[in-house]
Scaffold this active site. Structure first.
Site, PDB file in Angstrom:
ATOM      1  N   ARG A  39       7.947   4.117  -4.963  1.00 12.70           N
ATOM      2  CA  ARG A  39       8.063   3.167  -3.856  1.00 12.70           C
ATOM      3  C   ARG A  39       7.049   2.028  -4.019  1.00 12.70           C
ATOM      4  O   ARG A  39       7.353   0.872  -3.739  1.00 12.70           O
ATOM      5  CB  ARG A  39       7.878   3.879  -2.516  1.00 12.70           C
ATOM      6  CG  ARG A  39       8.155   2.959  -1.332  1.00 12.70           C
ATOM      7  CD  ARG A  39       8.185   3.701  -0.016  1.00 12.70           C
ATOM      8  NE  ARG A  39       6.889   4.268   0.316  1.00 12.70           N
ATOM      9  CZ  ARG A  39       6.661   5.047   1.378  1.00 12.70           C
ATOM     10  NH1 ARG A  39       7.663   5.361   2.187  1.00 12.70           N
ATOM     11  NH2 ARG A  39       5.460   5.515   1.614  1.00 12.70           N
TER      12      ARG A  39
ATOM     13  N   TYR B 269       0.830  -1.202   0.000  1.00  7.88           N
ATOM     14  CA  TYR B 269       0.000   0.000   0.000  1.00  7.88           C
ATOM     15  C   TYR B 269       0.860   1.245   0.000  1.00  7.88           C
ATOM     16  O   TYR B 269       2.077   1.191   0.207  1.00  7.88           O
ATOM     17  CB  TYR B 269      -0.934   0.011   1.220  1.00  7.88           C
ATOM     18  CG  TYR B 269      -0.241   0.334   2.532  1.00  7.88           C
ATOM     19  CD1 TYR B 269       0.566  -0.609   3.151  1.00  7.88           C
ATOM     20  CD2 TYR B 269      -0.373   1.593   3.136  1.00  7.88           C
ATOM     21  CE1 TYR B 269       1.210  -0.311   4.354  1.00  7.88           C
ATOM     22  CE2 TYR B 269       0.263   1.895   4.328  1.00  7.88           C
ATOM     23  CZ  TYR B 269       1.057   0.942   4.935  1.00  7.88           C
ATOM     24  OH  TYR B 269       1.701   1.235   6.100  1.00  7.88           O
TER      25      TYR B 269
ATOM     26  N   GLU C  13      12.638   2.720  13.842  1.00  5.66           N
ATOM     27  CA  GLU C  13      11.722   3.763  13.340  1.00  5.66           C
ATOM     28  C   GLU C  13      10.487   3.756  14.233  1.00  5.66           C
ATOM     29  O   GLU C  13      10.392   2.961  15.171  1.00  5.66           O
ATOM     30  CB  GLU C  13      11.346   3.476  11.881  1.00  5.66           C
ATOM     31  CG  GLU C  13      10.631   2.145  11.703  1.00  5.66           C
ATOM     32  CD  GLU C  13      10.287   1.816  10.256  1.00  5.66           C
ATOM     33  OE1 GLU C  13      10.173   2.737   9.439  1.00  5.66           O
ATOM     34  OE2 GLU C  13      10.100   0.615   9.965  1.00  5.66           O
TER      35      GLU C  13
ATOM     36  N   LYS D 162       6.576  -2.043   1.697  1.00  9.35           N
ATOM     37  CA  LYS D 162       5.431  -1.451   2.413  1.00  9.35           C
ATOM     38  C   LYS D 162       4.233  -2.392   2.312  1.00  9.35           C
ATOM     39  O   LYS D 162       3.289  -2.134   1.555  1.00  9.35           O
ATOM     40  CB  LYS D 162       5.135  -0.060   1.836  1.00  9.35           C
ATOM     41  CG  LYS D 162       4.293   0.807   2.758  1.00  9.35           C
ATOM     42  CD  LYS D 162       4.376   2.251   2.321  1.00  9.35           C
ATOM     43  CE  LYS D 162       3.346   3.120   3.010  1.00  9.35           C
ATOM     44  NZ  LYS D 162       3.403   3.137   4.458  1.00  9.35           N
TER      45      LYS D 162
ATOM     46  N   HIS E 107      -0.633 -20.811  -0.024  1.00 12.64           N
ATOM     47  CA  HIS E 107       0.469 -19.876   0.215  1.00 12.64           C
ATOM     48  C   HIS E 107       1.206 -19.489  -1.069  1.00 12.64           C
ATOM     49  O   HIS E 107       1.514 -18.330  -1.288  1.00 12.64           O
ATOM     50  CB  HIS E 107       1.460 -20.455   1.224  1.00 12.64           C
ATOM     51  CG  HIS E 107       0.969 -20.411   2.637  1.00 12.64           C
ATOM     52  ND1 HIS E 107      -0.278 -20.846   3.007  1.00 12.64           N
ATOM     53  CD2 HIS E 107       1.561 -19.983   3.773  1.00 12.64           C
ATOM     54  CE1 HIS E 107      -0.439 -20.693   4.304  1.00 12.64           C
ATOM     55  NE2 HIS E 107       0.662 -20.152   4.802  1.00 12.64           N
TER      56      HIS E 107
ATOM     57  N   LEU F 187      11.283   1.462   6.833  1.00 16.96           N
ATOM     58  CA  LEU F 187      10.622   1.893   5.607  1.00 16.96           C
ATOM     59  C   LEU F 187      11.347   3.151   5.102  1.00 16.96           C
ATOM     60  O   LEU F 187      11.696   4.027   5.894  1.00 16.96           O
ATOM     61  CB  LEU F 187       9.155   2.227   5.869  1.00 16.96           C
ATOM     62  CG  LEU F 187       8.422   2.558   4.572  1.00 16.96           C
ATOM     63  CD1 LEU F 187       8.078   1.285   3.808  1.00 16.96           C
ATOM     64  CD2 LEU F 187       7.165   3.344   4.843  1.00 16.96           C
TER      65      LEU F 187
ATOM     66  N   ARG G  44      -7.420 -20.162  -1.347  1.00 17.30           N
ATOM     67  CA  ARG G  44      -6.288 -19.939  -0.444  1.00 17.30           C
ATOM     68  C   ARG G  44      -5.193 -20.995  -0.609  1.00 17.30           C
ATOM     69  O   ARG G  44      -5.449 -22.193  -0.524  1.00 17.30           O
ATOM     70  CB  ARG G  44      -6.785 -19.923   1.003  1.00 17.30           C
ATOM     71  CG  ARG G  44      -5.753 -19.429   1.980  1.00 17.30           C
ATOM     72  CD  ARG G  44      -6.338 -19.276   3.370  1.00 17.30           C
ATOM     73  NE  ARG G  44      -5.342 -18.752   4.297  1.00 17.30           N
ATOM     74  CZ  ARG G  44      -4.392 -19.498   4.843  1.00 17.30           C
ATOM     75  NH1 ARG G  44      -4.328 -20.781   4.566  1.00 17.30           N
ATOM     76  NH2 ARG G  44      -3.515 -18.947   5.659  1.00 17.30           N
TER      77      ARG G  44
END
Ligand code: PMP
Length: 292
Positions: free
Chosen positions: A52, A33, A181, A148, A102, A206, A100
């Site tokens: 990014r 995101y 951070e 991210k 992996h 990040l 579903r």
């Protein structure tokens, strides 16, 4: 006026916006995101955020669902359709919907959703004038924090701990006592010599877009920047402390756990950076972090 969300090519009422229960973002946090600030109707550091996003997707081998140009157009549409003047645009790309499993499913198309949030700019300004309190909290996240992803569970627990302590943010601390951070911000100190210190952009933090813009602004002021890890002890004894993010801009920190920083008021140098960042955001083309 009703809020509008974007879901896979359609602009829909926020209330009705949904993705499938087998979306891999929902099932496996298999999604990334971005959050961009909108200041007076314009996006701050749009190029940096899209760069990014592209990097995060590449690291996870999720294809870019549409070109950067189309992303820009959708962001602009969202601003227009929601009459957003000041606030945030959130966008998320997941690997897509599939039963579903992996491992990556074959023939899957990424899902894209986008939402906006209106924010009264006065709220941040008032906090920024006084400065905020942060707590320290152990950093027990995975080791690819440069990507991210929406896998934010540890960040969620850290922010909640801060909230329960009456603090604005939690600064995360690794096993060796170094600050990495904040739970949703980058952490900075001003050292004895008046230099800015912030952790180098490695895999453990990040690569904040605001961090890059503030670095540029500081350099233009002749302020030296040292990119290295700093300890909790250095943090508590620093001349000044602040945090940066697309949400918080440049936010002075005046207390860490029970320790008051300096005289308990934002350091003048941090105040200056804060106003420079505000001025930067107001510009027609705020694009300092474009070279991300
Ligand atoms: N670190 C983390 C963990 C974050 O979630 C954020 C906010 N996205 C930041 C730092 C600051 O990044 P930016 O300046 O790009 O908002």
């Amino acid at each position: 006026m009703s809020r509008i969300a974007y879901v896979n090519g359609r602009y829909v009422n926020h209330r009705d916006a949904c993705v499938h229960i087998e979306d891999r973002g929902y099932q496996l946090s298999d999604a990334v995101y971005e959050v961009v600030t909108v200041c007076e109707g314009r996006v701050v550091d749009r190029t940096g955020h899209l760069a990014r996003l592209e990097r995060s997707l590449k690291e996870l081998r999720i294809p870019m669902p549409m070109s950067r140009r189309v992303f820009e157009l959708v962001i602009d549409q969202m601003i227009r359709r929601n009459r957003l003047r000041n606030g945030l645009v959130y966008f998320q790309v997941s690997r897509g919907v599939a039963p579903r499993d992996h491992a990556f499913p074959a023939n899957i198309r990424p899902s894209v959703v986008m939402t906006v949030k209106h924010i009264d700019p006065r709220i941040g300004r008032e906090k920024g004038e006084k400065g905020v309190k942060v707590i320290t909290y152990p950093d027990k996240r995975w080791l690819r924090r440069d990507i991210k992803t929406v896998g934010l569970l540890w960040n969620v627990l850290a922010k909640q701990a801060a909230r329960e302590a009456g603090a604005y943010e939690a600064f995360l601390v690794d096993e060796d006592g170094f600050v990495t951070e904040g739970s949703s911000t980058n952490a900075w100190i001003v050292d004895e010599d008046g230099n800015l210190v912030t952790r180098q952009a490695d895999d453990l933090i990040l690569r904040g877009i605001t961090r890059l813009a503030v670095m540029e602004l500081a350099r233009e002021q002749g302020i030296e920047i040292v990119e290295r890890p700093f300890t909790v002890e250095e943090l508590k004894n620093a001349r000044g402390v602040f945090l940066t993010s697309s949400n918080s801009f440049v936010m002075p920190v005046v207390q860490v756990d029970d320790t008051v920083i300096g005289n308990g008021k934002p350091l003048e140098m941090i105040e200056r950076l804060r106003s420079l960042y505000y001025a930067y955001m107001q510009q027609e083309q705020a694009e300092k972090a474009a070279g991300f």
